[in-house]
Enzyme design. Structure first.
Site, PDB file in Angstrom:
ATOM      1  N   ARG A   1       5.489  10.432  -5.204  1.00 25.18           N
ATOM      2  CA  ARG A   1       6.510  11.330  -4.655  1.00 25.18           C
ATOM      3  C   ARG A   1       7.001  12.269  -5.752  1.00 25.18           C
ATOM      4  O   ARG A   1       7.207  13.460  -5.518  1.00 25.18           O
ATOM      5  CB  ARG A   1       7.677  10.515  -4.077  1.00 25.18           C
ATOM      6  CG  ARG A   1       7.331   9.818  -2.762  1.00 25.18           C
ATOM      7  CD  ARG A   1       8.561   9.210  -2.099  1.00 25.18           C
ATOM      8  NE  ARG A   1       8.933   7.919  -2.632  1.00 25.18           N
ATOM      9  CZ  ARG A   1       8.561   6.740  -2.119  1.00 25.18           C
ATOM     10  NH1 ARG A   1       7.796   6.692  -1.037  1.00 25.18           N
ATOM     11  NH2 ARG A   1       8.968   5.606  -2.654  1.00 25.18           N
TER      12      ARG A   1
ATOM     13  N   PHE B   1       2.096  10.417   8.660  1.00 23.29           N
ATOM     14  CA  PHE B   1       2.402   8.999   8.426  1.00 23.29           C
ATOM     15  C   PHE B   1       3.624   8.937   7.494  1.00 23.29           C
ATOM     16  O   PHE B   1       3.613   8.287   6.454  1.00 23.29           O
ATOM     17  CB  PHE B   1       1.224   8.243   7.803  1.00 23.29           C
ATOM     18  CG  PHE B   1      -0.082   8.411   8.534  1.00 23.29           C
ATOM     19  CD1 PHE B   1      -0.376   7.624   9.640  1.00 23.29           C
ATOM     20  CD2 PHE B   1      -1.026   9.351   8.110  1.00 23.29           C
ATOM     21  CE1 PHE B   1      -1.589   7.766  10.318  1.00 23.29           C
ATOM     22  CE2 PHE B   1      -2.235   9.507   8.781  1.00 23.29           C
ATOM     23  CZ  PHE B   1      -2.529   8.715   9.880  1.00 23.29           C
TER      24      PHE B   1
ATOM     25  N   ASP C   1       5.290  10.614  12.508  1.00 24.31           N
ATOM     26  CA  ASP C   1       5.119   9.161  12.446  1.00 24.31           C
ATOM     27  C   ASP C   1       5.175   8.599  13.861  1.00 24.31           C
ATOM     28  O   ASP C   1       5.799   9.177  14.753  1.00 24.31           O
ATOM     29  CB  ASP C   1       6.194   8.498  11.575  1.00 24.31           C
ATOM     30  CG  ASP C   1       5.742   7.138  11.058  1.00 24.31           C
ATOM     31  OD1 ASP C   1       5.247   7.063   9.915  1.00 24.31           O
ATOM     32  OD2 ASP C   1       5.872   6.135  11.810  1.00 24.31           O
TER      33      ASP C   1
ATOM     34  N   ASP D   1      -0.844   9.694   4.327  1.00 22.16           N
ATOM     35  CA  ASP D   1      -0.590   8.374   3.744  1.00 22.16           C
ATOM     36  C   ASP D   1      -0.641   7.320   4.848  1.00 22.16           C
ATOM     37  O   ASP D   1       0.384   6.732   5.214  1.00 22.16           O
ATOM     38  CB  ASP D   1       0.783   8.373   3.045  1.00 22.16           C
ATOM     39  CG  ASP D   1       1.066   7.058   2.343  1.00 22.16           C
ATOM     40  OD1 ASP D   1       0.102   6.317   2.035  1.00 22.16           O
ATOM     41  OD2 ASP D   1       2.250   6.752   2.119  1.00 22.16           O
TER      42      ASP D   1
ATOM     43  N   CYS E   1      -4.426   2.949   1.083  1.00 20.72           N
ATOM     44  CA  CYS E   1      -3.784   1.731   0.563  1.00 20.72           C
ATOM     45  C   CYS E   1      -4.601   0.491   0.930  1.00 20.72           C
ATOM     46  O   CYS E   1      -4.099  -0.622   0.866  1.00 20.72           O
ATOM     47  CB  CYS E   1      -2.343   1.628   1.042  1.00 20.72           C
ATOM     48  SG  CYS E   1      -2.202   1.471   2.821  1.00 20.72           S
TER      49      CYS E   1
HETATM   50  N1  SAH Z   1       4.370   7.806   3.244  1.00 23.60           N
HETATM   51  C1  SAH Z   1       5.324   6.792   3.594  1.00 23.60           C
HETATM   52  C2  SAH Z   1       4.691   5.476   3.942  1.00 23.60           C
HETATM   53  C3  SAH Z   1       3.679   5.510   5.073  1.00 23.60           C
HETATM   54  S1  SAH Z   1       3.304   3.955   5.772  1.00 23.60           S
HETATM   55  C4  SAH Z   1       6.346   6.649   2.464  1.00 23.60           C
HETATM   56  O1  SAH Z   1       6.138   7.199   1.366  1.00 23.60           O
HETATM   57  O2  SAH Z   1       7.370   6.000   2.667  1.00 23.60           O
HETATM   58  C5  SAH Z   1       2.367   4.352   7.164  1.00 23.60           C
HETATM   59  C6  SAH Z   1       3.147   4.899   8.360  1.00 23.60           C
HETATM   60  O3  SAH Z   1       2.196   5.300   9.328  1.00 23.60           O
HETATM   61  C7  SAH Z   1       4.068   3.941   9.064  1.00 23.60           C
HETATM   62  O4  SAH Z   1       5.366   4.477   9.053  1.00 23.60           O
HETATM   63  C8  SAH Z   1       3.543   3.841  10.517  1.00 23.60           C
HETATM   64  O5  SAH Z   1       4.594   3.847  11.480  1.00 23.60           O
HETATM   65  C9  SAH Z   1       2.757   5.113  10.632  1.00 23.60           C
HETATM   66  N2  SAH Z   1       1.620   5.128  11.562  1.00 23.60           N
HETATM   67  C10 SAH Z   1       0.635   4.209  11.713  1.00 23.60           C
HETATM   68  N3  SAH Z   1      -0.307   4.667  12.553  1.00 23.60           N
HETATM   69  C11 SAH Z   1       0.077   5.906  12.961  1.00 23.60           C
HETATM   70  C12 SAH Z   1      -0.494   6.889  13.807  1.00 23.60           C
HETATM   71  N4  SAH Z   1      -1.668   6.709  14.408  1.00 23.60           N
HETATM   72  N5  SAH Z   1       0.180   8.047  13.967  1.00 23.60           N
HETATM   73  C13 SAH Z   1       1.372   8.243  13.359  1.00 23.60           C
HETATM   74  N6  SAH Z   1       1.931   7.352  12.519  1.00 23.60           N
HETATM   75  C14 SAH Z   1       1.312   6.197  12.333  1.00 23.60           C
END
Ligand code: SAH
Length: 395
Positions: free
Chosen positions: A212, A228, A250, A300, A340
């Site tokens: 970040r 995401f 998300d 992500d 990840c």
């Molecule tokens: N970048 C974030 C962490 C991401 S974790 C940070 O820095 O805090 C992954 C996220 O993807 C989760 O919040 C989950 O709700 C979301 N997610 C999972 N599958 C998804 C999809 N198909 N479309 C949208 N969001 C999704």
């Protein structure tokens, strides 16, 4: 107290001698004594040499996880020493000084297999992933409070890996006072709101902190599509870096609601951040069809591969979103792309991103390689501890 001895098969002592902390059932010749789940056992070679002491886990394929590669007693003092070492490492980097949210104990890589502890302001959130961690969790909690003057410890052991250990999932207050509904933390000057009860993992993706901060440096004047987004971690960093606007996508509305509160907490006007609840795979296609363009795209996603059988499907998923990500970038725009999944190795991930760029018809370059934050170290003898990798690519 030691409650048994695990004797390894002839020639199966190499990994433990190299300080890999796991003993697989296939390497075990026999067990002397009647250790109960989580109790401490000695690990010895077929010839009787002591290799270390660890936690017995009869239901798991990983039957012992070593606490130490010596004969030292496993007790409250042992845990206190490990916690002090973990804290000292992080203090040396200035992490607790600049961040009220950070990972204090990163399991195997901090010498405490199965134990994860995150600090969020005045509270600690702990995960006990294995039988050893479960057996000792109250002792570990006491040792934690000896080292860190926290108001309470909340347990988030609601993780599927416990089932492989024959353990039920469990959550709740482990020690001290209950935490408030939200804990506000500071991360490198950015403010974040964390829900440790309902949030993902222990509440916040601390492993992306350093990334970040990197993104923040590139964000001035940019429009950022944060896919995401969870609670808007990267978007908040972008706005601190002077971004024009950040758009969160998300699937979780509660996460997006926290993102909106978090923007306000940082003093950003509501119009600086947009929140879209939906499926990234679907929305990116729509945006491509509409010809939309962004200066920065963040990808992500959650872990696509839980095991080796899922790797191929995971590779297709990464290829798909990265291709769309490149398409949605303006020429010169930046893609921050992550995986990840520990099973997805850096080289393969880079190849998938390269293939995606070719299929998107762009000649991109890597500006930077990223990985998990420095409070998530990886023990050299335990490469499994490395999971988060990312690339900053320029179109
Ligand atoms: N970048 C974030 C962490 C991401 S974790 C940070 O820095 O805090 C992954 C996220 O993807 C989760 O919040 C989950 O709700 C979301 N997610 C999972 N599958 C998804 C999809 N198909 N479309 C949208 N969001 C999704």
């Amino acid at each position: 107290m030691v409650n048994g001895q695990v004797i390894l098969k002839q020639g199966r002592d190499k990994n433990v001698r190299a300080h890999h902390p796991w003993v697989f059932s296939g390497a075990v010749q026999h067990v002397k004594g009647k250790p109960q789940s989580g109790e401490t056992v000695e690990v010895r070679t077929a010839g009787g040499d002591l290799l270390g002491v660890g936690a017995w886990s009869p239901a798991s394929q990983i039957q012992v996880r070593l606490w130490a590669f010596t004969e030292e007693p496993i007790d409250r003092d042992f845990f206190t020493r490990r916690i002090q070492q973990a804290l000292a490492y992080r203090q040396q980097l200035g992490i607790p000084q600049r961040n009220s949210g950070y990972r204090l104990i990163n399991a195997e890589s901090d010498g405490l297999p199965g134990v994860v502890v995150d600090v969020f302001g005045d509270w600690l959130v702990m995960q006990a992933l294995t039988t050893g961690a479960e057996f000792w969790k109250h002792t570990i909690a006491d040792a934690l409070l000896d080292v860190i003057p926290a108001k309470g410890i909340y347990e988030r052991s609601d993780v599927d890996v416990r089932k492989k250990e024959g353990l039920e999932t469990t959550v709740g207050i482990l020690k001290g006072e209950a935490q408030p509904a939200h804990i506000d933390i500071v991360e490198e000057g950015r403010h974040y709101r964390v829900d440790v009860v309902n949030g993902h993992k222990t509440g916040f993706y601390l492993d992306q902190r350093d990334n970040r901060s990197v993104l923040q440096q590139y964000a001035a004047g940019k429009t950022v599509l944060n896919c995401f987004s969870y609670t808007g971690g990267f978007s908040i960093a972008a706005l601190h870096g002077g971004a024009e606007k950040a758009i969160n996508i998300d699937a979780s509305q509660p996460a997006l609601d926290i993102a909106a509160d978090t923007a306000a907490l940082n003093g950003f006007a509501p119009e600086k951040m947009e929140h879209i609840c939906g499926d990234v795979f679907k929305l990116l296609r729509e945006y491509r069809n509409e010809g939309r363009q962004f200066d920065m795209v963040v990808l992500d996603p959650p872990k696509f591969a839980e095991n080796r059988n899922q790797l191929e499907k995971a590779a297709r998923g990464y290829k798909d979103i990265n291709l769309l990500g490149f398409k949605l970038l303006r020429p010169g725009g930046l893609l921050f792309t992550f995986s990840c999944s520990g099973l997805m190795e850096s080289g393969l991930f880079q190849k998938i991103v390269a293939d995606a760029a070719v299929d998107a018809g762009c000649d991109a370059r890597i500006l930077r390689k990223l990985d998990q934050a420095t409070d998530h170290p990886t023990r050299l003898a335990f490469p499994e501890g490395y999971y988060l990798k990312g690339l900053v690519c320029q179109k």
